[in-house]
Write an enzyme that holds these catalytic residues in place. Structure first.
Site, short mmCIF file in Angstrom:
data_model
loop_
_atom_site.label_atom_id
_atom_site.label_comp_id
_atom_site.label_asym_id
_atom_site.label_seq_id
_atom_site.Cartn_x
_atom_site.Cartn_y
_atom_site.Cartn_z
N CYS A 128 -7.24 -1.80 8.58
CA CYS A 128 -5.89 -1.84 7.99
C CYS A 128 -5.40 -0.43 7.66
O CYS A 128 -4.27 -0.06 7.98
CB CYS A 128 -5.88 -2.71 6.73
N GLU B 203 0.84 -1.21 0.00
CA GLU B 203 0.00 0.00 0.00
C GLU B 203 0.87 1.25 0.00
O GLU B 203 1.75 1.41 0.84
CB GLU B 203 -0.90 0.02 1.24
N HIS C 92 -1.19 -5.81 1.82
CA HIS C 92 -2.42 -6.60 1.83
C HIS C 92 -2.18 -7.92 1.08
O HIS C 92 -1.57 -7.92 0.02
CB HIS C 92 -3.56 -5.83 1.13
N1 PCA Z 1 -8.03 -6.73 6.82
C1 PCA Z 1 -8.90 -5.63 7.17
C2 PCA Z 1 -8.68 -5.41 8.64
C3 PCA Z 1 -7.96 -6.59 9.14
C4 PCA Z 1 -7.50 -7.31 7.94
O1 PCA Z 1 -6.78 -8.32 7.93
C5 PCA Z 1 -8.68 -4.40 6.30
O2 PCA Z 1 -8.27 -4.54 5.13
O3 PCA Z 1 -8.94 -3.29 6.75
#
Ligand code: PCA
Length: 189
Positions: free
Chosen positions: A144, A81, A166
């Site tokens: 996240c 990200e 991610h």
């Molecule tokens: N994914 C979520 C929150 C926790 C996770 O593993 C997100 O993308 O915000």
């Protein structure tokens, strides 16, 4: 050369999922990768608390860098990200039952922060390791993003570098590929 310290975090399960591959992948990493000594931390899927625990752990272990991993259901590539934004907004509540609709993460904070680790290089390294990867410009507006934004805000102006990666659901990317992706990303920083 002294090893440098990396805090690496994964999340607990949330929503309808009973397993979160981000923590499964982090848990499976070795203790050392390249020049880095790893400190692993499982985070709760809770606005504010996840970031507070990560920041506390980073200070305690003297982290030089922090990489947080999370699940992005629906994505099929591993996505470092590039940006964290000052918004909490999600259809589902966090694991403490808190639902946010268009609230700021930090009422007086700037709109956004760019990641302070080389996310483009990390993305290329994941791709070169044979795993599907794409640089992302949205970490969403759930926990996240809350974690990424808060850590970038908190460690802004310090030498501590921060990034978020991610990873897909295991049905879309085998766990061994997510592990390989995180390893390649760490080797690239
Ligand atoms: N994914 C979520 C929150 C926790 C996770 O593993 C997100 O993308 O915000």
């Amino acid at each position: 050369m002294d090893p440098k310290t990396l805090l690496i975090t994964g999340f607990a399960p949330f929503g309808t999922e009973s397993v979160n591959p981000s923590w499964e992948a982090v848990k499976a990493l070795p203790e050392h990768i390249g020049a880095w000594s790893l400190h692993k931390l499982l985070l709760p899927v809770e606005y504010g608390r996840a970031a507070a625990l990560a920041a506390e752990a980073a200070n305690e272990c003297g982290a030089d860098a922090i990489i947080c991993a999370g699940l992005a259901a629906g994505r099929t590539a591993v996505t470092p990200e590039a940006v964290g934004i000052n918004v909490r907004d999600a259809a589902i509540p966090d694991n403490a039952g808190r639902k946010c609709e268009g609230e700021p993460v930090e009422p007086d904070g700037p709109a956004a922060f760019f990641s302070t680790l080389p996310v483009r290089k990390m993305t290329e390294a994941i791709h070169d390791a044979g795993v599907s990867a794409k640089l992302s410009y949205t970490a969403g507006t759930y926990v996240c993003n809350d974690l990424l934004y808060t850590l970038l805000h908190r460690f802004s102006g310090t030498p501590v570098r921060v990034a978020f990666v991610h990873i897909p659901l295991e049905k879309d990317l085998p766990l061994k590929d997510s592990i390989r992706a995180l390893t390649a990303a760490i080797e690239a920083i």
